[in-house]
Design an enzyme around this catalytic site. Structure first.
Site: not given
Ligand code: NAD
Length: 356
Positions: A82, A181-185
């Site tokens: 990573k 957390g309503v980001g990408h995932v």
């Molecule tokens: P992202 O950055 O797109 O979304 C994360 C979201 O969490 C954002 O909307 C952010 O504003 C929110 N956030 C941050 N701090 C917060 C808090 N204290 N309270 C509430 N919301 C908060 O990230 P992602 O790609 O959606 O990934 C989310 C998690 O899943 C991460 O931990 C990442 O390592 C893990 N993950 C992601 C993937 C992937 O395919 N993207 C794969 C495996 C694991």
């Protein structure tokens, strides 16, 4: 480099750490390679404004170890690595990504990168200009694009397995689920849950994402500081790690924790054991969130086939049930059970490789 880094590397059993510095492009990166027994170390690159370089190092070390176990338990022939880039994600630039791509290239395929928090398929496109050791590149370039939909689907499938174990049915209709957390995932996960008839609550700290999600899915927003006051069936941590900690442990009342975030347990042994004492079923993070890795691994291996990837991601369901059974039989935490299975595969393959 301080002794602490070597101590941590020894404790977590890392192979190599690469520290990258380029003042011209303002690149400060750490590439952590945990274990390459099963194959090249594949893991995303995270960009984050870390409070200190030590925090960045610890994040890279912990996340890369998780990648080793994630690949191993998912049956992939990949090791764990990573990378973290230290800096404000709003300042990323072509120069930064291309310089970073050169550093990745200098490892000759020992480390393969991909997206993670605050990095996107278009950033991978820049990296790809300097190295072929990158996955998750856009579909128009022959890649598989953003892995997040597969991660979200795997979490959804894993959540159903948790429901099956706890409620005797994997139907999520009417289940009260909080997605933190309503980001990408998280956004894709909300979509699956709404479709399955769950009663979904969301929390986030980003106004735009909150509005996007509540507008699109008509789900209820809960302020982050109140999120565990709500009566829940399932808590899905999908933001950053260590949300299961001393503070949240006091408030957690839901029977299931199943989410995408990496390193959800602040202290693996302590908080894993406390969850068992409280009767909370915990889906090991590196197992339930492996869907994205399964997807980028297929892209890296060539001959990418979306239907096959979807079927492979669905295997998370049975793997979660197997881990729950092992945890119960051996009286160990679910995280320990998952690590045991992953480590056994690594040891078995190392043994095979040591023979002619
Ligand atoms: P992202 O950055 O797109 O979304 C994360 C979201 O969490 C954002 O909307 C952010 O504003 C929110 N956030 C941050 N701090 C917060 C808090 N204290 N309270 C509430 N919301 C908060 O990230 P992602 O790609 O959606 O990934 C989310 C998690 O899943 C991460 O931990 C990442 O390592 C893990 N993950 C992601 C993937 C992937 O395919 N993207 C794969 C495996 C694991």
């Amino acid at each position: 480099m301080s002794n602490t880094v070597f101590q941590l590397m020894q404790e977590l059993e890392h192979e190599q750490i690469v520290i990258c510095n380029d003042p011209h492009s303002k690149l400060k990166a750490i590439i952590a390679i945990h274990n390459t027994t099963l194959g090249p170390a594949l893991g995303g690159t995270r960009m984050w404004n870390y409070v200190s370089d030590d925090d960045a190092m610890i994040d890279a070390l912990r996340l890369s170890r998780g990648m080793t176990y994630k690949a191993a338990i998912s049956g992939l022939n990949l090791g764990g690595g990573k990378a973290v880039i230290i800096g404000d994600p709003s300042l990323k630039s072509e120069a930064l990504w291309r310089r970073y791509g050169k550093f990745v290239n200098s490892l000759n395929g020992k480390y393969i990168t991909a997206e993670d928090v605050n990095t996107s398929a278009s950033d991978m496109e820049y990296i790809h200009l300097e190295t072929k050791h990158v996955t998750g590149i856009p579909e128009y370039m022959g890649g598989s694009g953003d892995p997040s939909p597969f991660t979200a689907y795997g979490v959804f499938v894993g959540m159903k397995a948790c429901a099956k174990k706890h409620y005797g049915t994997d139907d999520l209709q009417g289940k009260r689920v909080l997605v933190q957390g309503v980001g990408h995932v998280g956004q894709y996960l909300v979509g699956h849950l709404v479709e399955a008839g769950a009663q979904v609550y969301i929390t986030d700290i980003n106004e735009t994402r909150i509005k996007e999600t509540t507008d699109k899915f008509k789900v209820e927003f809960i302020a982050p500081e109140r999120m565990l006051d709500v009566d829940l069936d399932i808590y899905a941590p999908c933001a950053l790690g260590a949300t299961i900690n001393d503070d949240s442990m006091q408030k957690l009342r839901c029977p299931i924790i199943a989410g995408a975030a990496n390193n959800q347990l602040a202290i693996e042994k302590v908080h894993g054991a406390q969850l068992i004492e409280k009767g909370i079923l915990y889906a090991p993070d590196f197992l339930i969130n492996a869907g994205g890795l399964v997807n980028v691994a297929a892209e890296a291996g060539g001959a990418y086939n979306r239907e096959k990837v979807t079927k492979d991601v669905e295997k998370i369901y049975d793997r979660i049930l197997d881990i729950f059974a092992l945890s119960e039989n051996e009286k160990i935490t679910t995280q320990e059970a998952a690590i045991r299975i992953a480590q056994k595969r690594i040891d078995d393959v190392a043994h095979v490789k040591s023979r002619l």
